[in-house]
Design an enzyme around this catalytic site. Structure first.
Site, PDB file in Angstrom:
ATOM      1  N   GLY A 135       0.770  -1.234   0.000  1.00 12.01           N
ATOM      2  CA  GLY A 135       0.000   0.000   0.000  1.00 12.01           C
ATOM      3  C   GLY A 135       0.802   1.284   0.000  1.00 12.01           C
ATOM      4  N   GLU A 192       4.790   3.957   5.842  1.00 11.79           N
ATOM      5  CA  GLU A 192       3.505   3.236   5.873  1.00 11.79           C
ATOM      6  C   GLU A 192       2.438   4.001   5.090  1.00 11.79           C
ATOM      7  OE1 GLU A 192       1.899   0.776   6.265  1.00 11.79           O
ATOM      8  OE2 GLU A 192       2.353  -0.412   8.025  1.00 11.79           O
ATOM      9  N   ASP A 193       1.430   3.265   4.628  1.00 11.04           N
ATOM     10  CA  ASP A 193       0.302   3.912   3.972  1.00 11.04           C
ATOM     11  C   ASP A 193      -0.671   4.478   5.006  1.00 11.04           C
ATOM     12  OD1 ASP A 193      -0.384   1.385   4.859  1.00 11.04           O
ATOM     13  OD2 ASP A 193      -1.188   0.685   2.953  1.00 11.04           O
ATOM     14  N   ASP A 196      -3.983   2.308  11.487  1.00 13.70           N
ATOM     15  CA  ASP A 196      -5.364   2.200  11.950  1.00 13.70           C
ATOM     16  C   ASP A 196      -5.335   1.802  13.422  1.00 13.70           C
ATOM     17  OD1 ASP A 196      -8.025   1.692  12.321  1.00 13.70           O
ATOM     18  OD2 ASP A 196      -8.263   0.299  10.672  1.00 13.70           O
ATOM     19  N   PHE A 261     -13.396   3.549   5.777  1.00  9.05           N
ATOM     20  CA  PHE A 261     -12.515   2.729   4.949  1.00  9.05           C
ATOM     21  C   PHE A 261     -12.157   3.512   3.693  1.00  9.05           C
ATOM     22  CE2 PHE A 261     -11.083  -0.580   2.095  1.00  9.05           C
ATOM     23  CZ  PHE A 261     -10.185  -1.227   2.926  1.00  9.05           C
ATOM     24  N   VAL A 262     -10.871   3.742   3.506  1.00 17.05           N
ATOM     25  CA  VAL A 262     -10.427   4.584   2.394  1.00 17.05           C
ATOM     26  C   VAL A 262      -9.605   3.773   1.394  1.00 17.05           C
ATOM     27  CG1 VAL A 262     -10.487   6.715   3.734  1.00 17.05           C
ATOM     28  CG2 VAL A 262      -8.405   5.347   3.732  1.00 17.05           C
ATOM     29  N   ASP A 268      -6.068  -0.332  -0.929  1.00 21.15           N
ATOM     30  CA  ASP A 268      -6.934  -1.211  -1.732  1.00 21.15           C
ATOM     31  C   ASP A 268      -8.092  -1.774  -0.933  1.00 21.15           C
ATOM     32  OD1 ASP A 268      -5.240  -2.923  -0.079  1.00 21.15           O
ATOM     33  OD2 ASP A 268      -6.052  -4.575  -1.255  1.00 21.15           O
ATOM     34  N   ARG A 274      -5.960   0.487  -5.869  1.00 19.07           N
ATOM     35  CA  ARG A 274      -4.610   0.969  -5.557  1.00 19.07           C
ATOM     36  C   ARG A 274      -4.143   1.987  -6.597  1.00 19.07           C
ATOM     37  NH1 ARG A 274      -2.250  -2.228  -1.535  1.00 19.07           N
ATOM     38  NH2 ARG A 274      -2.684  -4.456  -1.610  1.00 19.07           N
TER      39      ARG A 274
HETATM   40  P1  XMP Z   1      -3.487  -1.508  11.517  1.00 22.25           P
HETATM   41  O1  XMP Z   1      -4.846  -1.743  12.122  1.00 22.25           O
HETATM   42  O2  XMP Z   1      -2.614  -2.725  11.576  1.00 22.25           O
HETATM   43  O3  XMP Z   1      -3.822  -1.223   9.993  1.00 22.25           O
HETATM   44  O4  XMP Z   1      -2.820  -0.276  12.060  1.00 22.25           O
HETATM   45  C1  XMP Z   1      -2.818  -0.867   9.118  1.00 22.25           C
HETATM   46  C2  XMP Z   1      -2.905  -1.615   7.829  1.00 22.25           C
HETATM   47  O5  XMP Z   1      -4.241  -1.999   7.548  1.00 22.25           O
HETATM   48  C3  XMP Z   1      -4.608  -1.627   6.249  1.00 22.25           C
HETATM   49  N1  XMP Z   1      -5.680  -0.618   6.366  1.00 22.25           N
HETATM   50  C4  XMP Z   1      -6.375  -0.110   5.349  1.00 22.25           C
HETATM   51  N2  XMP Z   1      -6.289  -0.337   4.030  1.00 22.25           N
HETATM   52  N3  XMP Z   1      -8.041   1.204   3.657  1.00 22.25           N
HETATM   53  C5  XMP Z   1      -7.125   0.328   3.193  1.00 22.25           C
HETATM   54  O6  XMP Z   1      -7.058   0.159   1.987  1.00 22.25           O
HETATM   55  C6  XMP Z   1      -8.203   1.476   4.968  1.00 22.25           C
HETATM   56  O7  XMP Z   1      -9.049   2.296   5.340  1.00 22.25           O
HETATM   57  C7  XMP Z   1      -7.307   0.773   5.857  1.00 22.25           C
HETATM   58  N4  XMP Z   1      -7.168   0.799   7.197  1.00 22.25           N
HETATM   59  C8  XMP Z   1      -6.147  -0.066   7.473  1.00 22.25           C
HETATM   60  C9  XMP Z   1      -3.376  -1.122   5.596  1.00 22.25           C
HETATM   61  O8  XMP Z   1      -2.761  -2.159   4.878  1.00 22.25           O
HETATM   62  C10 XMP Z   1      -2.479  -0.724   6.726  1.00 22.25           C
HETATM   63  O9  XMP Z   1      -1.104  -0.874   6.452  1.00 22.25           O
HETATM   64 MG    MG Z   2       0.223  -0.977   5.034  1.00 24.96          MG
END
Ligand code: XMP
Ligand code: MG
Length: 294
Positions: A135, A192-193, A196, A261-262, A268, A274
């Protein structure tokens, strides 16, 4: 290909589009030039529930009251007109509920972050830029491009982890392959992308620490800060911040976003979206579509 054509008069860094009638407006409120040390090791402490004094990140919210007083905000307004342009494939028509962050603003925030990196990390040794796949790749690209323009030396490395299935965290983090050897004795930025729940970083950062870097920090395009609309926790007035398990440097955060959710700019839903330049909130149609069959 669809192009949303929007009034160019409003196409400035200070204006953001929400599909239909919603708009984000960037309100510069804080001093973005504060320096912070790059050299303290990342710790795994719980973050403060209130934003620190030197908050230079940008908050995307419907209510500016939700944001720290010294921060900048992208405020979603119901009355504003469309103010930007966005491009997406015909295949994605009707899949989004709103446009969250236009590409132009992602790019200018990357420039600011790169300037901060250039100002705080030594220029006589390479910074290890560790891209967390998949991502982060487009964000990483933008950031590296701005670092190159500034003449800041860096090394490129990649590592893949996966924690999400569909639109929710699977709770477990899968690691693929070995972490690069380049990190030993060097300053490392983990790109990081989105952060969450913090589960991914909680699993990843200890393994980075084991590689004995000089320092390591997280640089993330997005952080989910606010409760989702319509959820049990939602209260636009309370600005309730989701507690993160990871200590983050606001100078290295692109945007703080609501808990929706984005997709886009690398993010993705089951490998779909993506390829979008902008960041969108996925709508019901998109969720029903289920992404790509894998
Ligand atoms: P955590 O909960 O581990 O989440 O901090 C981080 C990873 O979860 C994915 N992620 C998302 N991917 N839209 C996405 O496309 C979202 O809104 C989203 N929220 C979490 C992502 O891979 C991230 O690195
Ligand atoms: Mg990620």
């Amino acid at each position: 290909m669809k192009i949303l054509l929007i009034n160019p008069v409003f196409f400035t860094l200070s204006s953001f589009l929400l599909k239909n009638t919603n708009t984000h407006t960037l309100i510069p409120m804080g001093n973005n030039n504060q320096k912070s040390s790059c050299c303290s090791n990342q710790s795994m402490e719980k973050s403060e529930s209130t934003a620190p004094e030197d908050d230079s990140s940008i908050y995307v919210t419907r209510n500016v009251k939700n944001t720290p007083s010294n921060s900048r905000s992208l405020v979603m307004s119901d009355s504003a007109k469309q103010t930007s342009s966005a491009i997406y494939p015909d295949l994605y028509e009707g899949h989004f509920s709103s446009l969250l962050i236009p590409y132009k603003d992602l790019d200018s925030r990357c420039k600011e972050i790169a300037e901060h990196i250039h100002a705080t990390y030594p220029s006589d040794e390479p910074l290890v830029m560790l891209c967390i796949l998949k991502g982060s790749a487009p964000f990483y690209n933008l950031l590296c491009n701005h670092l190159s323009i500034l003449g800041h030396p860096f090394m490129i490395d990649f590592y893949r982890v996966k924690s999400y299935e569909g639109t929710g965290s699977s709770g477990t983090v899968k690691h693929f392959g070995d972490l690069p050897k380049s990190m030993k004795g060097r300053h490392v930025l983990v790109i990081e992308d989105i952060v969450d729940t913090g589960t991914t970083l909680k699993s990843l950062l200890p393994t980075i620490a084991e590689k004995d870097p000089k320092s390591y920090k997280v640089c993330s395009m997005l952080v989910k800060r606010f409760h989702s609309e319509g959820s049990e926790d939602d209260d636009e007035d309370d600005g309730g911040e989701i507690t993160k398990q990871i200590e983050l440097d606001n100078n290295l955060i692109g945007f703080n976003i609501p808990n929706a959710f984005v997709v886009g700019c690398g993010l993705d839903y089951n490998e779909m979206y993506r390829d979008l330049r902008d960041i969108w909130i996925l709508g019901e149609e998109g969720i029903k579509g289920g992404g790509y069959d894998l």
